[in-house]
Enzyme design. Structure first.
Site: not given
Ligand SMILES: NC(=O)c1ccc[n+]([C@@H]2O[C@H](COP(=O)([O-])OP(=O)(O)OC[C@H]3O[C@@H](n4cnc5c(N)ncnc54)[C@H](O)[C@@H]3O)[C@@H](O)[C@H]2O)c1
Length: 257
Positions: A158, A191
């Site tokens: 990651y 988040i």
């Molecule tokens: N939530 C946090 O604390 C946090 C912190 C830092 C970064 N992020 C980043 O933010 C972004 C969104 O994360 P989130 O927290 O909303 O997560 P989430 O899991 O709620 O949403 C991620 C979405 O990506 C989709 N996905 C996964 N693999 C896929 C693929 N191969 N093709 C198409 N879609 C795919 C999933 O189905 C899901 O709907 C990500 O890049 C995550 O790494 C999240």
């Protein structure tokens, strides 16, 4: 109501949940025609339904970003349905689902995370750039993570992929800076989305860990998806017209410490 994106075509990957869902809905609220792309049909369709229920325009496009052909098709869907692609936001990612130190991390999972978070992100950006070059401009935002700016113990793929997409962003920003295409990346800390509440860290059932992560932010709270979506929309809008290649923390003051 703001109309910053009136008539613009906005593509969001990972639009079926969390930050991507909030971003897709926010674009539509500001007048955009939205392509909500996700591997998860149920989530993606739910996003589209909530946009349409308030009079917005959106279509769902089922996409696995780890497949180059899918990313090309997702961009083509924007062109076929709405006539082009003005703004792309790449949120889709996976965590690998386990917490294991680097020397023991399973090779199979390493490859899975790289295939989505790094190679899939490159396929997506590549397809988006090809369309934007044809049209003469556009903006791209990638969602990385604080784990793309510092180490993230027990999840080496990651952190490695999130560092990788920061490099991808900066390189593309330099290459297309004079082609009217801006490329930026946001780096959120914790988040409140399904990824963090129910995924690898399972904050919902681990109060102690949740408090530890919460205390890393100077604001002593987790961020909300809307607070990341607002930054993404700003980076996509003309209000940030002199910003490209920027890796912006969205962090409640965590990096100020
Ligand atoms: N939530 C946090 O604390 C946090 C912190 C830092 C970064 N992020 C980043 O933010 C972004 C969104 O994360 P989130 O927290 O909303 O997560 P989430 O899991 O709620 O949403 C991620 C979405 O990506 C989709 N996905 C996964 N693999 C896929 C693929 N191969 N093709 C198409 N879609 C795919 C999933 O189905 C899901 O709907 C990500 O890049 C995550 O790494 C999240």
């Amino acid at each position: 109501m703001s109309t910053r994106f009136a008539g613009k075509v906005c593509l969001v990957s990972g639009a079926g949940s969390g930050i991507g869902q909030e971003t897709a809905i926010s674009f539509a609220r500001e007048g955009a025609k939205v392509i909500a792309a996700d591997i998860d049909g149920a989530g993606g369709l739910q996003t589209v339904a909530s946009i349409i229920s308030v009079g917005g325009q959106a279509i769902f496009f089922k996409t696995d970003i780890s497949k180059a052909a899918d990313t090309e098709a997702m961009v083509q869907a924007a062109v076929d349905h709405f006539g082009g692609l003005d703004h792309a936001v790449n949120c889709a990612a996976i965590t690998g689902g386990v917490s294991i130190p680097t020397h023991e991390y399973p090779e199979e999972l390493w490859h899975q995370v790289l295939a989505v978070n790094l190679t899939g992100m490159w396929y997506s950006v590549k397809a988006q750039l090809n369309q934007m070059l044809k049209q003469g401009g556009g903006t791209i935002v990638i969602v990385a993570s604080a784990a793309g700016l510092k180490g993230h113990p027990n999840n080496v793929p990651y952190s490695a992929t999130k560092h990788g997409v920061v490099g991808l962003t900066k390189t593309a920003a330099l290459e297309y800076a004079t082609k009217n295409i801006r490329v930026n990346v946001v780096c959120p800390t914790a988040i409140e989305t399904p990824m963090i509440m129910d995924g690898r860290l399972n904050f919902r059932n681990n109060q102690e860990l949740q408090e530890k992560f919460t205390s890393e932010q100077a604001m002593m709270r987790m961020g909300q998806p809307r607070e990341v979506a607002d930054v993404i929309l700003w980076l996509s809008s003309d209000q940030s017209s002199f910003i490209t290649g920027h890796a912006m923390p969205v962090d409640g003051g965590a990096f100020a410490k």
